[in-house]
Scaffold this active site. Sequence first.
Site: not given
Length: 609
Positions: A2, A27, A74, A100-101, A482, A486, A489, A505, A604
């Site tokens: 948010c 965000r 969000w 936000n929160g 990584e 990438k 996502e 294994h 983000k």
Amino acid sequence: MCGIIGYLGPKAVIPILVDGLKKLEYRGYDSAGIAVVDESRIHLKRVKGKICDLEKHLGSDTLDGYCGVGHTRWATHGRPSEENAHPHQDCTGSLVVVHNGIIENYLSLKKKLIKEGHTFRTETDTEVIAHLIEKYYQGSLEKAVQQAARDLEGAFAIAVISLQEPEKIVAAKNGPPAVIGLGGGEYFVSSDLNPLLSHTQEIVFLEDGEMAVIESRGVKFCDFKGKPLEKKVDHITWSPLMVEKRGFKHFMLKEIFEQPQVVRDTLKGRVSLDSGRVFLDEIGISAAALKRINRVVIIACGTSYHAGLVGKYLMESLARIPVDVEYASEYRYRDFILDKDALVMVISQSGETADSLAALRAAKKNKPLTLALCNVVKSSITRESDGVLYTHAGPEIGVAATKTFSAQLAALALFALHLALVKGCLDEKRSLSLIEDLQRIPHRMENILNQAKHIEDLALKFLTFSHFLYLGRGINFPVALEGALKLKEISYIHAEGYPGGEMKHGPIALIDEKMPTMAVVPRDNVYEKMLSNISEIKTRVGYILAVAFEDDKEIQDKVDTVLAIPSTHPLFTPFLTTLPLQLFAYYIAAKRGADVDQPRNLAKSVTVE
Ligand code: M6R
């Protein structure tokens, strides 16, 4: 998660709010809204969707007023919908809040407020804030906000406007970030610096428990009990151009191409090419204190965690010190063993990740030395650590971290060298040779970026695959992780990162012609081992792409496609091996038509648990 924005000033309010929301959209982006107050009413517009949907909804509306607030969401409590989008109103609609929160005690507050006669319209936690302020309002918005803030448990950065006092914005912070921008006769409140850069570089960072009361004659600061506060004004050096795409199709692509420069910027002024010395006095932890530490614990999430894993190889190899790397979300709930001789390093590009911040707070109870490795000046994690090592990557807008990862690698390489020198594990001659290699990295990164077209063409072959395996060993195992992160996502293709030696294994059972492998194989001490792992896959008809040194002839007939990189010191290979993987993920996602900069379900800065 948010983004909130507020503006009070002489310019048209809506364009400034909408422009600000676009810069905060990374965000969170499942719904958005704005509210503007004039002398007769509060105009409210909200939509499910992105800021472009809000813009369409606003159309040619010329709503204007004294001031306004905006929000990009969000969702946490309440599905994404128009009614759950912010701003949220009190019973009368004469007061609105953006938040936000997460308000943890919202259910008990809501029950109580309903009993007292308040009517709720949404499923959100935020709506209780509007009703609480309504309840406490007796002619002073700031006093009502102060009282409401004292009732709230959880995390909040809020901005409030009211018809009763239409030329005022009240902002309060407890947890998530809130910054106040001071322009000439105009004022802003925002979740981060990005929307403010084109208006002002004079910034006040609110601390937890603090409020700002913004009026046309200026801004007053106080705590939640109303005690006035003197706040320092910081001058920010980030420029507005840093948050523009500058001709690139996506921010992510622009940020991938910025990596040589961010590595240069992160190294700049911190190494000597004459003596092999490293200058990190700025971090605020003395060489004597570092000399005393006997262990390093790195705590981070996501891409920062992968950088931390690379940091472990660097520090263990150069400074001969044991390093553990921990997921913040796990560490914070573990019965961990930590004492005052340890250094806890929290790596976070945003400096606001809720799990990392909570893990830092939990670790601090055992009194270790703490160091933040961070990209955002004055962010929460930097403020709560004993020292800070900043990366100089500039603002990163693409939700997928790219340039901040490279900047973190540069900072970790510097720190590993510094620690090694301080501990006497490295002499200046060897340090100088490593620094020379490090200095050559940006140029080598440029060589790889010049081959982007080759990787773009290659990506076309893989658009319809549903699964990928990424393999690496040693310091390039984190790079495999990584690379897989990438791809998944931004393209939504399932990808797994694995240490090459672990394949036999179990995971090798997955290999068939529908599961390509991306192997990271620079020439290093595990090169031969990787070749064996590759051959095990090849005999099971798996397609193999390999990131390998350009002068490596041996690999050519062992794999199907080579992504060539210049050779470098084995410890610095992750700087180079990462780039083809970022480009590969980017082009696959872009060509599949994915929303590369704002992938579904992500945000983000993850400021909730
Ligand atoms: O701001 P931080 O570095 O603390 O963020 C950590 C993760 O949320 C972040 O790296 C995330 O995994 C990114 N989406 C990775 O691209």
